[in-house]
Design a protein around this motif. Structure first.
Motif, PDB file in Angstrom:
ATOM      1  N   THR A  55       3.802  -4.389   6.255  1.00 42.19           N
ATOM      2  CA  THR A  55       2.510  -3.717   6.420  1.00 42.19           C
ATOM      3  C   THR A  55       2.565  -2.294   5.898  1.00 42.19           C
ATOM      4  O   THR A  55       1.665  -1.836   5.174  1.00 42.19           O
ATOM      5  N   LEU A  56       3.630  -1.567   6.223  1.00 41.47           N
ATOM      6  CA  LEU A  56       3.789  -0.200   5.734  1.00 41.47           C
ATOM      7  C   LEU A  56       3.916  -0.177   4.211  1.00 41.47           C
ATOM      8  O   LEU A  56       3.366   0.706   3.542  1.00 41.47           O
ATOM      9  N   LEU A  57       4.619  -1.151   3.658  1.00 40.41           N
ATOM     10  CA  LEU A  57       4.783  -1.245   2.210  1.00 40.41           C
ATOM     11  C   LEU A  57       3.439  -1.525   1.532  1.00 40.41           C
ATOM     12  O   LEU A  57       3.117  -0.934   0.491  1.00 40.41           O
ATOM     13  N   ALA A  58       2.641  -2.404   2.134  1.00 43.32           N
ATOM     14  CA  ALA A  58       1.322  -2.704   1.591  1.00 43.32           C
ATOM     15  C   ALA A  58       0.424  -1.469   1.611  1.00 43.32           C
ATOM     16  O   ALA A  58      -0.331  -1.214   0.659  1.00 43.32           O
ATOM     17  N   MET A  59       0.508  -0.687   2.679  1.00 45.40           N
ATOM     18  CA  MET A  59      -0.275   0.549   2.767  1.00 45.40           C
ATOM     19  C   MET A  59       0.162   1.538   1.694  1.00 45.40           C
ATOM     20  O   MET A  59      -0.672   2.159   1.018  1.00 45.40           O
ATOM     21  N   GLN A  60       1.470   1.667   1.541  1.00 46.56           N
ATOM     22  CA  GLN A  60       2.008   2.626   0.579  1.00 46.56           C
ATOM     23  C   GLN A  60       1.641   2.256  -0.849  1.00 46.56           C
ATOM     24  O   GLN A  60       1.346   3.128  -1.678  1.00 46.56           O
ATOM     25  N   PHE A  93      -2.024  -2.635  -1.612  1.00 42.75           N
ATOM     26  CA  PHE A  93      -2.330  -4.046  -1.857  1.00 42.75           C
ATOM     27  C   PHE A  93      -2.280  -4.815  -0.546  1.00 42.75           C
ATOM     28  O   PHE A  93      -1.697  -4.376   0.450  1.00 42.75           O
ATOM     29  N   VAL A  94      -2.917  -5.972  -0.545  1.00 36.85           N
ATOM     30  CA  VAL A  94      -2.891  -6.887   0.588  1.00 36.85           C
ATOM     31  C   VAL A  94      -2.115  -8.121   0.160  1.00 36.85           C
ATOM     32  O   VAL A  94      -2.484  -8.784  -0.820  1.00 36.85           O
ATOM     33  N   PRO A  95      -1.017  -8.464   0.851  1.00 36.17           N
ATOM     34  CA  PRO A  95      -0.275  -9.677   0.487  1.00 36.17           C
ATOM     35  C   PRO A  95      -1.068 -10.924   0.826  1.00 36.17           C
ATOM     36  O   PRO A  95      -1.720 -11.004   1.872  1.00 36.17           O
ATOM     37  N   GLY A  96      -1.028 -11.897  -0.058  1.00 38.61           N
ATOM     38  CA  GLY A  96      -1.750 -13.139   0.183  1.00 38.61           C
ATOM     39  C   GLY A  96      -1.071 -14.009   1.225  1.00 38.61           C
ATOM     40  O   GLY A  96       0.103 -13.830   1.552  1.00 38.61           O
ATOM     41  N   VAL A 143      -5.689   1.905   7.183  1.00 40.38           N
ATOM     42  CA  VAL A 143      -5.387   1.574   8.577  1.00 40.38           C
ATOM     43  C   VAL A 143      -5.054   0.095   8.653  1.00 40.38           C
ATOM     44  O   VAL A 143      -5.784  -0.743   8.102  1.00 40.38           O
ATOM     45  N   ALA A 144      -3.962  -0.230   9.307  1.00 36.48           N
ATOM     46  CA  ALA A 144      -3.532  -1.627   9.371  1.00 36.48           C
ATOM     47  C   ALA A 144      -2.925  -1.934  10.731  1.00 36.48           C
ATOM     48  O   ALA A 144      -2.403  -1.046  11.422  1.00 36.48           O
ATOM     49  N   LEU A 145      -3.006  -3.202  11.097  1.00 39.86           N
ATOM     50  CA  LEU A 145      -2.401  -3.694  12.336  1.00 39.86           C
ATOM     51  C   LEU A 145      -1.357  -4.751  12.001  1.00 39.86           C
ATOM     52  O   LEU A 145      -1.420  -5.391  10.943  1.00 39.86           O
ATOM     53  N   SER A 146      -0.410  -4.948  12.921  1.00 36.42           N
ATOM     54  CA  SER A 146       0.570  -6.017  12.785  1.00 36.42           C
ATOM     55  C   SER A 146       0.702  -6.722  14.125  1.00 36.42           C
ATOM     56  O   SER A 146       0.998  -6.081  15.144  1.00 36.42           O
ATOM     57  N   ASN A 147       0.446  -8.034  14.136  1.00 36.69           N
ATOM     58  CA  ASN A 147       0.484  -8.829  15.371  1.00 36.69           C
ATOM     59  C   ASN A 147       1.829  -9.519  15.544  1.00 36.69           C
ATOM     60  O   ASN A 147       2.380 -10.059  14.578  1.00 36.69           O
ATOM     61  N   ALA A 168      -0.461  -0.486  15.425  1.00 39.57           N
ATOM     62  CA  ALA A 168      -1.475   0.109  14.558  1.00 39.57           C
ATOM     63  C   ALA A 168      -0.841   1.235  13.747  1.00 39.57           C
ATOM     64  O   ALA A 168      -0.184   2.117  14.310  1.00 39.57           O
ATOM     65  N   PHE A 169      -1.047   1.204  12.430  1.00 49.28           N
ATOM     66  CA  PHE A 169      -0.477   2.193  11.525  1.00 49.28           C
ATOM     67  C   PHE A 169      -1.569   2.840  10.684  1.00 49.28           C
ATOM     68  O   PHE A 169      -2.593   2.237  10.403  1.00 49.28           O
ATOM     69  N   ARG A 170      -1.292   4.076  10.247  1.00 47.78           N
ATOM     70  CA  ARG A 170      -2.172   4.790   9.323  1.00 47.78           C
ATOM     71  C   ARG A 170      -1.361   5.226   8.131  1.00 47.78           C
ATOM     72  O   ARG A 170      -0.223   5.709   8.283  1.00 47.78           O
ATOM     73  N   ARG A 171      -1.935   5.092   6.945  1.00 47.59           N
ATOM     74  CA  ARG A 171      -1.241   5.479   5.716  1.00 47.59           C
ATOM     75  C   ARG A 171      -0.978   6.966   5.695  1.00 47.59           C
ATOM     76  O   ARG A 171      -1.783   7.779   6.143  1.00 47.59           O
ATOM     77  N   GLY A 172       0.151   7.347   5.129  1.00 42.54           N
ATOM     78  CA  GLY A 172       0.494   8.762   5.021  1.00 42.54           C
ATOM     79  C   GLY A 172      -0.496   9.523   4.180  1.00 42.54           C
ATOM     80  O   GLY A 172      -0.984   9.030   3.160  1.00 42.54           O
ATOM     81  N   GLY A 173      -0.848  10.736   4.619  1.00 42.37           N
ATOM     82  CA  GLY A 173      -1.763  11.574   3.886  1.00 42.37           C
ATOM     83  C   GLY A 173      -3.228  11.338   4.158  1.00 42.37           C
ATOM     84  O   GLY A 173      -4.085  12.029   3.613  1.00 42.37           O
ATOM     85  N   VAL A 174      -3.539  10.339   5.004  1.00 42.63           N
ATOM     86  CA  VAL A 174      -4.943  10.028   5.316  1.00 42.63           C
ATOM     87  C   VAL A 174      -5.409  10.889   6.485  1.00 42.63           C
ATOM     88  O   VAL A 174      -4.715  10.967   7.499  1.00 42.63           O
TER      89      VAL A 174
END
Length: 394
Positions: free
Chosen positions: A335-340, A343-346, A372-376, A388-394
């Motif tokens: 999730t953190l990698l996708a934010m950085q 992209f959204v992994p399929g 902003v992303a969540l991981s269940n 719950a995560f927020r992208r750096g610099g946002v």
């Protein structure tokens, strides 16, 4: 809650060693699953096996803690400059002011299996008589020594939510002033107990898992190691942030989720509330999505009820397999990698989407900003966690 900086993170799984290998596999939609070549009797299934674990040596100082799980932990710690980041934090705060909280569901049970296979006169052979190896805390004992940490050290073992809940424990320790930083993560290796145990529950698929597919027929078990360094946000401006978490335990059934997602809903709402956000603000949710019948049905229904159409969701277990106690940290890292990377992994593996799935599902990779992303992470017994995560610099 006050956000925490994710100062560094790393992941090692069937997709490869480190973040670059994971990014390459995710963007190429390439699975790490392969036909089972691990279990003794060649159980018909697919697994997510990490390369080079057996050939990774444990440093001489810790040879008495040598086992496959600790080898994978050591392999994982050496990726992405993570050791340097932890050493810098230890120098900055002091060894007693950095906590270590790790999740695992099986710890080094593979070594115990080996010891019983090699009984000599009904006794464990001399070279296997190391109490630290045959302990649920074997992982934390090894990693604490390897990192030179002397702060609070906790083993989290809550099945598949183990290495998601470590983030929550770290936040509490930092907020209460017990420590100034925390290394969190999780490690689980393949072993016969897990493969045959899940097979006995009729949960293992004989082919690569297909999360949220209409014809899905079970999970693919994987192994992985992942770690993250958490500090107060002010210490690392510009870093990605942990902005919320939620936990619950519905205790509905030993292995089956609540049919109305009661516990999962509580954890999800708890994470949103702590983060101070609404579902409309969530760009992406990494789903638990194991490819079991009940889990996927319940989770897909919850997503359809809570999130708007523009929120994207997917399971990444089609890439890595279900890494059990390491699933939380693996999927947090993805999730953190996708934010950085934006992209959204399929949702790899699904060719016939289950009708219960709503328009939120990303069936193929998508290029888009994820702020902003969540991981269940949902474990047996209804032990649930949501990050719950927020992208750096946002």
């Amino acid at each position: 809650m006050k956000p925490l900086a994710v100062s560094a993170y790393t992941v090692t799984s069937a997709l490869g060693h480190g973040l670059d290998a994971h990014l390459e596999a995710l963007t190429a939609a390439r699975t790490g699953l392969r036909a089972n070549d691990f279990s003794r009797d060649a159980l018909t299934c697919w697994i997510g096996r990490v390369a080079d674990v057996e050939s990774t040596p444990i440093p001489d100082d810790w040879r008495h803690r040598d086992c496959r799980n600790n080898r994978l932990a050591w392999l994982g710690l050496q990726q992405d400059g993570f050791l340097d980041q932890v050493n810098a934090a230890r120098d900055r705060y002091g060894a007693s002011r950095v906590a270590l909280i790790l999740g695992t569901s099986t710890a080094s049970i593979g070594a115990t299996e080996e010891a019983y296979r090699r009984l000599e006169d009904q006794r464990i052979p001399p070279d296997m008589r190391e109490p630290d190896i045959h302990s649920p805390h074997s992982l934390i004992l090894f990693v604490a020594d390897a990192l030179g940490l002397e702060g609070a050290a906790l083993t989290m073992s809550t099945a598949c939510s183990s290495s998601a809940k470590v983030f929550a424990s770290a936040e509490r320790l930092i907020r209460l002033g017990v420590v100034d930083a925390a290394v969190v993560g999780g490690v689980d290796t393949l072993c016969d107990s897990v493969l045959y145990g899940f097979n006995a529950l009729e949960l293992v698929s004989p082919e690569p898992c297909r999360p949220f597919d209409r014809t899905r027929n079970g999970i693919s078990i994987g192994e992985a190691a992942g770690f993250a360094l958490l500090e107060r946000a002010a210490a690392r401006p510009g870093a990605a942030q942990l902005i919320g978490y939620g936990e619950s335990s519905d205790a509905y059934h030993m292995s089956t989720p609540h049919p109305e997602a009661a516990g999962a809903r509580l954890a999800l709402q708890d994470a949103l509330d702590r983060a101070g956000i609404t579902p409309e603000q969530v760009d992406y949710v990494n789903l638990h999505g194991t490819a079991s019948q009940k889990n996927d049905d319940v989770e897909a229904g919850l997503i359809a009820q809570v999130f708007p159409d523009h929120t994207r969701v997917s399971s990444t277990k089609g890439f890595t397999g279900h890494t059990l106690g390491a699933a939380g940290i693996v999927e947090a890292a993805i999730t953190l990698l996708a934010m950085q990377q934006g992209f959204v992994p399929g949702n790899l593996g699904a060719s016939e989407p289950d009708p219960v799935c709503g328009p939120q599902f990303a069936w193929r990779n998508e290029t888009r900003a994820v702020n902003v992303a969540l991981s269940n992470s949902f474990g047996f017994g209804g032990n649930n966690a949501c990050l719950a995560f927020r992208r750096g610099g946002v």
